[in-house]
Design a protein around this motif. Structure first.
Motif, PDB file in Angstrom:
ATOM      1  N   VAL A  46      11.069 -30.042 -43.805  1.00  0.00           N
ATOM      2  CA  VAL A  46      11.411 -28.781 -43.151  1.00  0.00           C
ATOM      3  C   VAL A  46      10.533 -28.639 -41.914  1.00  0.00           C
ATOM      4  O   VAL A  46       9.297 -28.703 -42.010  1.00  0.00           O
ATOM      5  N   VAL A  47      11.157 -28.460 -40.771  1.00  0.00           N
ATOM      6  CA  VAL A  47      10.443 -28.371 -39.497  1.00  0.00           C
ATOM      7  C   VAL A  47      10.727 -27.015 -38.877  1.00  0.00           C
ATOM      8  O   VAL A  47      11.872 -26.546 -38.876  1.00  0.00           O
ATOM      9  N   GLU A  48       9.690 -26.372 -38.338  1.00  0.00           N
ATOM     10  CA  GLU A  48       9.926 -25.064 -37.724  1.00  0.00           C
ATOM     11  C   GLU A  48      10.408 -25.236 -36.281  1.00  0.00           C
ATOM     12  O   GLU A  48       9.849 -26.006 -35.500  1.00  0.00           O
ATOM     13  N   VAL A  49      11.446 -24.499 -35.941  1.00  0.00           N
ATOM     14  CA  VAL A  49      12.046 -24.584 -34.610  1.00  0.00           C
ATOM     15  C   VAL A  49      11.148 -23.938 -33.557  1.00  0.00           C
ATOM     16  O   VAL A  49      11.385 -24.090 -32.360  1.00  0.00           O
ATOM     17  N   ALA A  50      10.100 -23.262 -33.998  1.00  0.00           N
ATOM     18  CA  ALA A  50       9.111 -22.751 -33.041  1.00  0.00           C
ATOM     19  C   ALA A  50       8.549 -23.889 -32.192  1.00  0.00           C
ATOM     20  O   ALA A  50       8.132 -23.670 -31.043  1.00  0.00           O
ATOM     21  N   ILE A  51       8.551 -25.112 -32.725  1.00  0.00           N
ATOM     22  CA  ILE A  51       8.098 -26.281 -31.956  1.00  0.00           C
ATOM     23  C   ILE A  51       8.992 -26.471 -30.735  1.00  0.00           C
ATOM     24  O   ILE A  51       8.519 -26.652 -29.604  1.00  0.00           O
ATOM     25  N   GLY A  52      10.306 -26.436 -30.966  1.00  0.00           N
ATOM     26  CA  GLY A  52      11.242 -26.560 -29.852  1.00  0.00           C
ATOM     27  C   GLY A  52      11.164 -25.380 -28.907  1.00  0.00           C
ATOM     28  O   GLY A  52      11.355 -25.522 -27.695  1.00  0.00           O
ATOM     29  N   ALA A  53      10.874 -24.184 -29.463  1.00  0.00           N
ATOM     30  CA  ALA A  53      10.732 -22.998 -28.617  1.00  0.00           C
ATOM     31  C   ALA A  53       9.534 -23.141 -27.681  1.00  0.00           C
ATOM     32  O   ALA A  53       9.578 -22.711 -26.526  1.00  0.00           O
ATOM     33  N   ASP A  54       8.464 -23.762 -28.169  1.00  0.00           N
ATOM     34  CA  ASP A  54       7.304 -24.018 -27.305  1.00  0.00           C
ATOM     35  C   ASP A  54       7.687 -24.916 -26.131  1.00  0.00           C
ATOM     36  O   ASP A  54       7.310 -24.660 -24.981  1.00  0.00           O
ATOM     37  N   LEU A  55       8.437 -25.962 -26.434  1.00  0.00           N
ATOM     38  CA  LEU A  55       8.851 -26.890 -25.375  1.00  0.00           C
ATOM     39  C   LEU A  55       9.796 -26.205 -24.398  1.00  0.00           C
ATOM     40  O   LEU A  55       9.714 -26.419 -23.184  1.00  0.00           O
ATOM     41  N   CYS A  56      10.683 -25.354 -24.926  1.00  0.00           N
ATOM     42  CA  CYS A  56      11.593 -24.592 -24.069  1.00  0.00           C
ATOM     43  C   CYS A  56      10.813 -23.657 -23.148  1.00  0.00           C
ATOM     44  O   CYS A  56      11.131 -23.519 -21.969  1.00  0.00           O
ATOM     45  N   THR A  57       9.768 -23.031 -23.689  1.00  0.00           N
ATOM     46  CA  THR A  57       8.928 -22.126 -22.899  1.00  0.00           C
ATOM     47  C   THR A  57       8.301 -22.854 -21.718  1.00  0.00           C
ATOM     48  O   THR A  57       8.349 -22.378 -20.572  1.00  0.00           O
ATOM     49  N   VAL A  58       7.726 -24.003 -21.991  1.00  0.00           N
ATOM     50  CA  VAL A  58       7.068 -24.774 -20.936  1.00  0.00           C
ATOM     51  C   VAL A  58       8.075 -25.202 -19.870  1.00  0.00           C
ATOM     52  O   VAL A  58       7.805 -25.109 -18.662  1.00  0.00           O
ATOM     53  N   GLU A  59       9.248 -25.650 -20.322  1.00  0.00           N
ATOM     54  CA  GLU A  59      10.262 -26.106 -19.369  1.00  0.00           C
ATOM     55  C   GLU A  59      10.767 -24.947 -18.510  1.00  0.00           C
ATOM     56  O   GLU A  59      10.960 -25.087 -17.299  1.00  0.00           O
ATOM     57  N   GLU A  60      10.980 -23.779 -19.133  1.00  0.00           N
ATOM     58  CA  GLU A  60      11.469 -22.631 -18.352  1.00  0.00           C
ATOM     59  C   GLU A  60      10.388 -22.120 -17.403  1.00  0.00           C
ATOM     60  O   GLU A  60      10.703 -21.657 -16.298  1.00  0.00           O
ATOM     61  N   ALA A  61       9.133 -22.196 -17.807  1.00  0.00           N
ATOM     62  CA  ALA A  61       8.045 -21.792 -16.911  1.00  0.00           C
ATOM     63  C   ALA A  61       8.007 -22.689 -15.678  1.00  0.00           C
ATOM     64  O   ALA A  61       7.857 -22.215 -14.541  1.00  0.00           O
ATOM     65  N   GLU A  62       8.188 -23.985 -15.900  1.00  0.00           N
ATOM     66  CA  GLU A  62       8.211 -24.924 -14.776  1.00  0.00           C
ATOM     67  C   GLU A  62       9.424 -24.678 -13.886  1.00  0.00           C
ATOM     68  O   GLU A  62       9.323 -24.726 -12.651  1.00  0.00           O
ATOM     69  N   ASP A  63      10.564 -24.391 -14.490  1.00  0.00           N
ATOM     70  CA  ASP A  63      11.773 -24.093 -13.718  1.00  0.00           C
ATOM     71  C   ASP A  63      11.566 -22.866 -12.833  1.00  0.00           C
ATOM     72  O   ASP A  63      11.932 -22.853 -11.656  1.00  0.00           O
ATOM     73  N   PHE A  64      11.002 -21.825 -13.433  1.00  0.00           N
ATOM     74  CA  PHE A  64      10.808 -20.580 -12.703  1.00  0.00           C
ATOM     75  C   PHE A  64       9.875 -20.793 -11.506  1.00  0.00           C
ATOM     76  O   PHE A  64      10.162 -20.338 -10.384  1.00  0.00           O
ATOM     77  N   LEU A  65       8.777 -21.484 -11.748  1.00  0.00           N
ATOM     78  CA  LEU A  65       7.811 -21.716 -10.680  1.00  0.00           C
ATOM     79  C   LEU A  65       8.396 -22.542  -9.538  1.00  0.00           C
ATOM     80  O   LEU A  65       8.074 -22.327  -8.363  1.00  0.00           O
ATOM     81  N   SER A  66       9.273 -23.478  -9.860  1.00  0.00           N
ATOM     82  CA  SER A  66       9.813 -24.360  -8.838  1.00  0.00           C
ATOM     83  C   SER A  66      11.017 -23.791  -8.095  1.00  0.00           C
ATOM     84  O   SER A  66      11.355 -24.258  -7.003  1.00  0.00           O
ATOM     85  N   LYS A  67      11.651 -22.759  -8.673  1.00  0.00           N
ATOM     86  CA  LYS A  67      12.918 -22.292  -8.091  1.00  0.00           C
ATOM     87  C   LYS A  67      12.921 -20.849  -7.588  1.00  0.00           C
ATOM     88  O   LYS A  67      13.678 -20.517  -6.677  1.00  0.00           O
ATOM     89  N   VAL A  68      12.120 -19.980  -8.181  1.00  0.00           N
ATOM     90  CA  VAL A  68      12.171 -18.554  -7.827  1.00  0.00           C
ATOM     91  C   VAL A  68      10.943 -18.176  -7.005  1.00  0.00           C
ATOM     92  O   VAL A  68       9.809 -18.450  -7.425  1.00  0.00           O
ATOM     93  N   PRO A  69      11.107 -17.563  -5.826  1.00  0.00           N
ATOM     94  CA  PRO A  69      12.366 -17.141  -5.207  1.00  0.00           C
ATOM     95  C   PRO A  69      12.871 -18.095  -4.114  1.00  0.00           C
ATOM     96  O   PRO A  69      13.846 -17.784  -3.449  1.00  0.00           O
ATOM     97  N   GLU A  70      12.190 -19.223  -3.948  1.00  0.00           N
ATOM     98  CA  GLU A  70      12.527 -20.088  -2.813  1.00  0.00           C
ATOM     99  C   GLU A  70      13.952 -20.641  -2.876  1.00  0.00           C
ATOM    100  O   GLU A  70      14.671 -20.667  -1.872  1.00  0.00           O
ATOM    101  N   LYS A  71      14.388 -21.080  -4.063  1.00  0.00           N
ATOM    102  CA  LYS A  71      15.694 -21.727  -4.191  1.00  0.00           C
ATOM    103  C   LYS A  71      16.770 -20.833  -4.793  1.00  0.00           C
ATOM    104  O   LYS A  71      17.964 -21.095  -4.622  1.00  0.00           O
ATOM    105  N   GLN A  72      16.369 -19.819  -5.517  1.00  0.00           N
ATOM    106  CA  GLN A  72      17.328 -18.901  -6.129  1.00  0.00           C
ATOM    107  C   GLN A  72      16.666 -17.549  -6.328  1.00  0.00           C
ATOM    108  O   GLN A  72      15.444 -17.465  -6.487  1.00  0.00           O
ATOM    109  N   PRO A  73      17.433 -16.458  -6.325  1.00  0.00           N
ATOM    110  CA  PRO A  73      16.825 -15.120  -6.365  1.00  0.00           C
ATOM    111  C   PRO A  73      16.175 -14.758  -7.694  1.00  0.00           C
ATOM    112  O   PRO A  73      15.215 -13.993  -7.721  1.00  0.00           O
ATOM    113  N   PHE A  74      16.694 -15.261  -8.801  1.00  0.00           N
ATOM    114  CA  PHE A  74      16.127 -14.966 -10.114  1.00  0.00           C
ATOM    115  C   PHE A  74      16.467 -16.118 -11.056  1.00  0.00           C
ATOM    116  O   PHE A  74      17.232 -17.029 -10.705  1.00  0.00           O
TER     117      PHE A  74
END
Length: 504
Positions: free
Chosen positions: A264-292
């Protein structure tokens, strides 16, 4: 109605239990399934409706859908068992549609109607008459009367009545649908417009007659276990407290292994990875490449955004959902294993059926469906084996289960690296509120924001497959989040796997 154990809840859970028992016992499925409506509803007298025969017919369709079979055509003869042998397999994807209306279980509720009740006092002020924009309210024999042909169902008369004597009646399923996907067919029954539906499942739990049902994979999951395959459970963060206040996470883990899950594996592990990826996306794209930027983890929210606001499609994070990331991580270490996502959500079933996700997630079960498996196996959760605690997910990952948890996790990760950065966030729960949030974004009032959408009011803890009241579940998840040893997502030991897991 959420959080109240009632007759609809009882029937639903009995059906899940009998489907699980059928799969565990095996044998002549065709004969056994025909007998189940009589087992679930014994005797000669109807308990819930006018006829015991109608009640059993509805149970029959619920059984078929729970096994993953389609509804039978009402104008054609077909045995209840039709197709069951073909479904007794270790892998099966959902056939459209996922969400179904059993027409003869529908009460044919009015779409929308404003009615005067017997509590009308015929008051002197009669504000209902004064505020009506169409002059359809009048006083007849000393009581308010509404001309239904003129009425536009605005509800103003109901709002001003000092006795609350005027009611605005609507289909509960339609009111709960944030996509306005539920209408009426030619027979007056509820009908789903599948071009609008995003399979959030809110109609499932808001129909007081239990007429709306989603398909299940309990049957196939158990068959995968019976074939000797290694079956691993990936359990969503919203599981805390779902199986009872005294059933700790360690007991849930032990009980799932008693069911036959290899791990049994907790999906919080995947949520951590999703958090890091979305943080990187936000930093690289908002607001220079997209408004939000909008979060990606709730499939019903992201599909809704793409359907109603197609221009915003590029602004929804491309990060894989926690379910998919966890599934990929499990299969990286166990390539021959079957992965079962266990969570609160009907929409995850639809997400897992996508061609791009099928190889990562084999089955999706709700907490309610898993409870049926526990019942069928006779597993007492309060006395379950206490397993090793979950300790790999961080507080950020666990917090995904409640509204605002995703956006706050991403914000915390960004500000850890960029403490002076002002990260504006907004979280909306329920698809109608999500639509309003996107309308504000369309008007340019959310530029620079990270927008979090959750289809279910309250977040994942309010999903269609949950077992406990939302407020209670939210409190338990927040406590579980606070108890996590690691707090921020980038502290996860799995971060180094992110680039490999997200590689096409």
């Amino acid at each position: 109605m959420r959080g109240i154990y009632n007759s609809v809840t009882d029937i639903r859970r009995k059906v899940f239990t009998e489907i699980a028992r059928l799969a565990y016992e095996g044998g002549d499925y065709a004969t056994k399934v025909e007998q189940l409506p009589f087992k679930i509803l014994p005797g000669e007298n109807a308990k819930y409706r006018d006829s015991i025969f109608l009640e059993r017919a509805i149970i029959g369709e619920r059984l078929r859908l729970g096994i993953g079979l389609p509804l039978r055509q009402m104008d054609e003869h077909a045995p209840l068992s039709e197709g069951i042998e073909e479904s007794a397999i270790a892998e099966k994807y959902y056939d459209d549609p996922l969400i179904n209306i059993i027409k003869f279980a529908c009460n044919s509720c009015p779409d929308k109607k404003v009615v005067v009740t017997d509590t009308c006092q015929g008051c002197l002020a009669h504000p209902c008459v004064e505020v009506c924009p169409k002059d359809c309210v009048s006083i007849v024999n000393g009581k308010s009367f509404i001309d239904q042909e003129k009425c536009i169902k605005c509800g103003r008369c109901a709002d001003v009545c000092p006795y609350n004597a005027i009611n605005k009646m609507e289909r509960p399923c339609a009111v709960s649908c944030g996509m306005d996907a539920i209408g009426t067919d030619e027979n007056g029954h509820a009908d789903i417009d599948y071009d609008k539906c995003v399979s959030c499942g809110m109609c499932l739990v808001n129909c007081p007659f239990g007429a709306i049902v989603d398909k299940g994979q309990i049957f196939q999951t158990i068959h995968a276990m019976k074939t000797g395959k290694k079956v691993i459970a990936a359990i969503a963060p919203a599981f805390v407290g779902q199986f009872g206040a005294t059933v700790t996470p360690e007991k849930v883990k032990g009980a799932l292994k008693d069911l036959g899950f290899a791990d049994v594996v907790e999906v919080a592990i995947g949520a951590d990875l999703c958090t890091v990826e979305e943080a990187e996306d936000f930093l690289s794209k908002v607001p220079e490449k997209q408004p939000f930027m909008a979060t990606s983890c709730c499939p019903a929210w992201s599909v809704m955004a793409k359907k109603l606001f197609p221009d915003f499609k590029p602004y929804i994070s491309m990060a894989l959902t926690p379910m998919v990331l966890t599934g990929r991580l499990i299969k990286k270490e166990n390539p021959d294993a079957k992965v079962v996502f266990i969570g609160p959500c009907a929409a995850k079933k639809l997400e897992a059926s996508r061609k791009s996700v099928r190889s990562d997630i084999d089955f999706v079960l709700t907490f309610e469906e898993v409870m049926g498996m526990f019942e069928a196996k006779g597993i007492n959760l309060e006395q379950a084996t206490v397993d090793e605690p979950f300790n790999e997910g961080t507080a950020n990952g666990r917090g995904f289960a409640v509204s605002g948890g995703v956006a706050n996790a991403v914000k915390q990760c960004i500000q850890k690296e960029h403490p002076d950065m002002d990260v504006k966030i907004e979280a909306a729960e329920g698809l109608r509120n999500c639509r309003t949030m996107l309308m504000m974004a369309k008007a340019g009032k959310r530029d620079g924001y990270l927008l979090e959408g959750m289809a279910c009011p309250g977040g994942c803890v309010a999903g269609a497959g949950t077992l406990q009241p939302v407020i209670k579940s939210s409190a338990l998840v927040k406590k579980y989040t606070n108890d996590a040893e690691k707090k921020l997502a980038f502290e996860s030991e799995y971060i180094d796997n992110l680039s490999l897991l997200t590689k096409d």
